[in-house]
Enzyme design. Structure first.
Site, PDB file in Angstrom:
ATOM      1  N   GLU A 197      40.060 -58.336 -49.642  1.00  0.00           N
ATOM      2  CA  GLU A 197      39.401 -57.730 -48.383  1.00  0.00           C
ATOM      3  C   GLU A 197      38.564 -56.439 -48.841  1.00  0.00           C
ATOM      4  O   GLU A 197      38.536 -56.074 -50.199  1.00  0.00           O
ATOM      5  CB  GLU A 197      40.495 -57.011 -47.531  1.00  0.00           C
ATOM      6  CG  GLU A 197      41.272 -58.377 -46.971  1.00  0.00           C
ATOM      7  CD  GLU A 197      42.257 -57.909 -45.890  1.00  0.00           C
ATOM      8  OE1 GLU A 197      42.354 -58.725 -44.841  1.00  0.00           O
ATOM      9  OE2 GLU A 197      42.775 -56.744 -45.847  1.00  0.00           O
ATOM     10  N   HIS A 251      37.260 -51.553 -36.671  1.00  0.00           N
ATOM     11  CA  HIS A 251      37.302 -52.814 -37.506  1.00  0.00           C
ATOM     12  C   HIS A 251      35.756 -53.431 -37.372  1.00  0.00           C
ATOM     13  O   HIS A 251      35.243 -53.595 -36.129  1.00  0.00           O
ATOM     14  CB  HIS A 251      38.561 -53.600 -37.018  1.00  0.00           C
ATOM     15  CG  HIS A 251      38.602 -54.927 -38.048  1.00  0.00           C
ATOM     16  ND1 HIS A 251      37.535 -55.796 -38.604  1.00  0.00           N
ATOM     17  CD2 HIS A 251      39.432 -55.227 -39.062  1.00  0.00           C
ATOM     18  CE1 HIS A 251      38.053 -56.646 -39.298  1.00  0.00           C
ATOM     19  NE2 HIS A 251      39.332 -56.097 -39.729  1.00  0.00           N
ATOM     20  N   ARG A 288      35.712 -50.421 -44.925  1.00  0.00           N
ATOM     21  CA  ARG A 288      35.355 -50.751 -43.423  1.00  0.00           C
ATOM     22  C   ARG A 288      34.436 -49.691 -42.507  1.00  0.00           C
ATOM     23  O   ARG A 288      33.758 -50.109 -41.644  1.00  0.00           O
ATOM     24  CB  ARG A 288      36.714 -50.653 -42.649  1.00  0.00           C
ATOM     25  CG  ARG A 288      37.473 -52.003 -42.605  1.00  0.00           C
ATOM     26  CD  ARG A 288      38.745 -51.921 -41.732  1.00  0.00           C
ATOM     27  NE  ARG A 288      39.302 -53.293 -42.250  1.00  0.00           N
ATOM     28  CZ  ARG A 288      40.320 -53.202 -42.150  1.00  0.00           C
ATOM     29  NH1 ARG A 288      41.301 -52.500 -41.547  1.00  0.00           N
ATOM     30  NH2 ARG A 288      41.267 -54.520 -42.586  1.00  0.00           N
ATOM     31  N   HIS A 327      40.497 -49.904 -34.148  1.00  0.00           N
ATOM     32  CA  HIS A 327      41.597 -50.835 -34.793  1.00  0.00           C
ATOM     33  C   HIS A 327      42.671 -50.117 -35.209  1.00  0.00           C
ATOM     34  O   HIS A 327      43.826 -50.521 -35.142  1.00  0.00           O
ATOM     35  CB  HIS A 327      40.685 -51.565 -35.961  1.00  0.00           C
ATOM     36  CG  HIS A 327      41.790 -52.560 -36.906  1.00  0.00           C
ATOM     37  ND1 HIS A 327      42.257 -53.832 -36.251  1.00  0.00           N
ATOM     38  CD2 HIS A 327      42.087 -52.514 -38.203  1.00  0.00           C
ATOM     39  CE1 HIS A 327      42.841 -54.295 -37.075  1.00  0.00           C
ATOM     40  NE2 HIS A 327      42.743 -53.614 -38.272  1.00  0.00           N
ATOM     41  N   ARG A 387      41.199 -45.916 -43.944  1.00  0.00           N
ATOM     42  CA  ARG A 387      42.619 -46.585 -44.198  1.00  0.00           C
ATOM     43  C   ARG A 387      41.636 -47.989 -45.174  1.00  0.00           C
ATOM     44  O   ARG A 387      40.995 -48.682 -44.612  1.00  0.00           O
ATOM     45  CB  ARG A 387      43.321 -47.124 -43.374  1.00  0.00           C
ATOM     46  CG  ARG A 387      44.233 -47.967 -43.737  1.00  0.00           C
ATOM     47  CD  ARG A 387      45.341 -48.570 -42.499  1.00  0.00           C
ATOM     48  NE  ARG A 387      44.671 -49.391 -41.625  1.00  0.00           N
ATOM     49  CZ  ARG A 387      44.436 -50.687 -41.832  1.00  0.00           C
ATOM     50  NH1 ARG A 387      44.984 -51.300 -42.623  1.00  0.00           N
ATOM     51  NH2 ARG A 387      43.980 -51.446 -40.755  1.00  0.00           N
TER      52      ARG A 387
HETATM   53  C1  SIN Z   1      42.258 -57.778 -41.059  1.00  0.00           C
HETATM   54  O1  SIN Z   1      42.878 -58.995 -41.268  1.00  0.00           O
HETATM   55  O2  SIN Z   1      41.022 -57.737 -41.261  1.00  0.00           O
HETATM   56  C2  SIN Z   1      42.807 -56.725 -40.470  1.00  0.00           C
HETATM   57  C3  SIN Z   1      43.609 -56.152 -41.883  1.00  0.00           C
HETATM   58  C4  SIN Z   1      43.830 -54.506 -41.709  1.00  0.00           C
HETATM   59  O3  SIN Z   1      43.627 -54.008 -40.595  1.00  0.00           O
HETATM   60  O4  SIN Z   1      44.478 -53.979 -42.729  1.00  0.00           O
END
Ligand code: SIN
Length: 539
Positions: free
Chosen positions: A110, A232, A278, A339, A374
């Protein structure tokens, strides 16, 4: 209604604390809805932990500090991440089945992570965890489940915000019976999640109305970093499913962001492109949407074979298909959605809040792990680690009888009927917050928001005293307070950093460290017995 420990919130943090406490303490686990109605249950991506060969706690800490834009607490960050592999082992012992890869766990990737580091259960990690832990909680004799109960306020002995203040329980509204009552406990644990519902479009569940943060504020606790609402980048843009999360793992597995004409734009915004932290990706999308007059951009993962998508993203595939979007052959319309609340009640890694008798864990807390933004998949990690640590902290203290409950007046109070104008006011607040206090803010927009929110807060307090509590009123009271804290934090931060971007002050200022808001001048706290009028119970 007396317990050793009352836990408000049944997401991962609350469940972890309850399961650690229950063999030795009488625990009440309070949920506004059913046990599974939490943000944890909606989490898709997974839990970050340095499990891969060649990875390390130090590397994970480094990525977290970079994403946190200078505001992480290094001690807390190291303290939590050093327990990440143990947290995954604990979850597996409690029956959580993570997606496997040969002998080990499959790790996805991620944004902001230097390597594959995310343990997951396909694309429904949160619901796999909540199902496994929830089943254990239901079978545990030491846990009393109080579903469909809403916490109204913390009960204090001593004046809020002073060294004499002690939390001695909580006022609860039984949403089915319509009764307000006091529950006493030696320890209260707030695990009530964030405040995503303060925004018009959010990935958070309806229950995420910032209740714990608002209650702690009224009880005189310190609150920090509320200006850092994380958006998000890829909430689904669809009228029937606005804010449904399209996991960051989709970008981790090669998904690219495009304008409707097909042009890719992230490389022009950041060398890490779609896998930048993010805040950067959300702002880039917002910028492109504004530049081209768009409601959304497209996330394209259609180069991956359908079998791969079905194995890795079965939930997203099915939900999109039901809406007419076949992710194997067409791009997904996405836009940023609120988010995660990076700020919250100031607490240490064991949830100690500074108010005797009160621990705060999970998204409601501000431990310093998230700083100004975060890092993906650090939140479920924080829930497990702080939930277990708070339980250990409580267990290490001698078991005490619950502190005496109050005058007993509350048994006579009943809920007021819902009122239609509260729904409209809630909608107005959410739209205003999205417009004026969203991904990009400005001084004028923050002033406009403050002018709306101040009177709304006052009106909700007055109305609660006049009419008595209902779920709608309690939630709007808390949303208005939390919105105010967000606006106050954003206005006081005379710079842009992490998830807070002010177009009038786009630069970082090294002079601005994390800011902790002082306790309120006017203690709020529990409803006054004299002021609440009994009204007929809701059916
Ligand atoms: C996601 O699956 O993108 C969310 C994961 C997160 O918010 O840490």
């Amino acid at each position: 209604m007396e317990f050793d420990v009352i836990i408000i919130g049944s997401g991962l943090a609350g469940l972890a604390a309850a399961l650690e406490l229950a063999p030795r303490r009488r625990v009440a686990l309070v949920s506004k809805g059913g046990l599974a109605d939490s943000a944890s249950n909606r989490a898709q991506g997974g839990i970050a932990a340095p499990l891969a060969e060649g990875d390390s706690v130090e590397a994970h800490v480094r990525d977290t500090l970079v994403a946190g834009a200078g505001l992480c607490d290094q001690g807390a960050t190291h303290g939590i991440i050093s327990q990440a592999c143990g947290a995954i082992a604990w979850l597996r012992e409690h029956g959580v089945a993570f997606t496997a890869d040969g002998q080990g766990l499959h790790l996805t990737r991620e944004g902001g992570h230097g390597q594959r580091r995310i343990a997951h259960a396909a694309d429904a990690t949160g619901s796999a965890i909540v199902a496994a832990l929830g089943a254990r909680a239901r079978g545990q004799a030491g846990i009393t489940l109080l579903e469909h109960h809403c916490a109204v306020d913390l009960l204090l002995a001593g004046p809020p915000g002073t060294a004499q203040a002690i939390c001695r329980g909580v006022q609860l509204l039984d949403l089915r019976g319509g009764r307000v009552f006091e529950a006493a406990a030696a320890h209260v644990v707030l695990a009530s999640g964030g405040a995503g519902q303060v925004y018009g479009t959010t990935t958070a569940p309806p229950a995420a109305t910032g209740d714990g943060i608002a209650m702690a504020w009224r009880a005189g606790c310190r609150i920090a970093n509320m200006e850092f609402t994380q958006f998000h980048p890829t909430g689904l843009h669809h009228p029937q499913a606005a804010g449904f999360l399209i996991s960051e793992a989709v970008r981790g597995e090669g998904g690219v962001l495009r304008l409707p004409g097909g042009a890719r734009f992230m490389p022009a915004h950041d060398p890490r492109a779609e896998l930048a932290p993010r805040d950067i990706v959300a702002r880039a999308i917002q910028t492109e949407m504004a530049r081209h007059g768009l409601d959304c951009v497209h996330l394209d993962i259609s180069h991956q074979p359908r079998d791969f998508l079905l194995a890795h993203f079965p939930t997203i595939h099915a939900r999109c298909l039901a809406l007419g979007i076949d992710i194997a052959s067409m791009p997904i319309p996405v836009a940023p959605a609120a988010h995660y609340t990076c700020g919250g009640v100031v607490a240490d890694v064991a949830g100690r809040s500074g108010l005797a008798g009160l621990h705060v864990i999970g998204e409601a807390a501000c431990t310093g792990l998230h700083g100004a933004n975060r890092l993906a998949s650090n939140s479920l990690l924080e829930c497990v680690v702080t939930g277990r640590a708070a339980a250990q902290d409580i267990l290490q203290r001698a078991a005490m009888p619950p502190r005496a409950a109050g005058a007993g007046w509350a048994a006579a109070r009943t809920a007021s009927p819902p009122s239609a104008d509260l729904a409209r006011l809630r909608q107005d607040l959410r739209q205003l917050m999205s417009r004026d206090v969203g991904v990009v803010r400005s001084d004028a927009a923050l002033r406009r928001a403050a002018a709306f929110i101040g009177p709304l807060r006052a009106a909700m307090e007055a109305r609660l005293l006049r009419e008595g509590p209902s779920l709608e009123l309690l939630e709007l009271r808390n949303l208005a307070l939390v919105a105010d804290l967000i606006v106050q934090g954003a206005s006081a931060r005379r710079e842009s950093r992490g998830a807070h971007f002010n177009s009038d002050r786009p630069e970082w200022s090294d002079a601005r460290a994390g800011r902790v808001m002082p306790p309120p001048a006017q203690p709020g706290g529990a409803l006054s017995a004299a002021a609440v009028k009994p009204v007929p119970a809701t059916p």
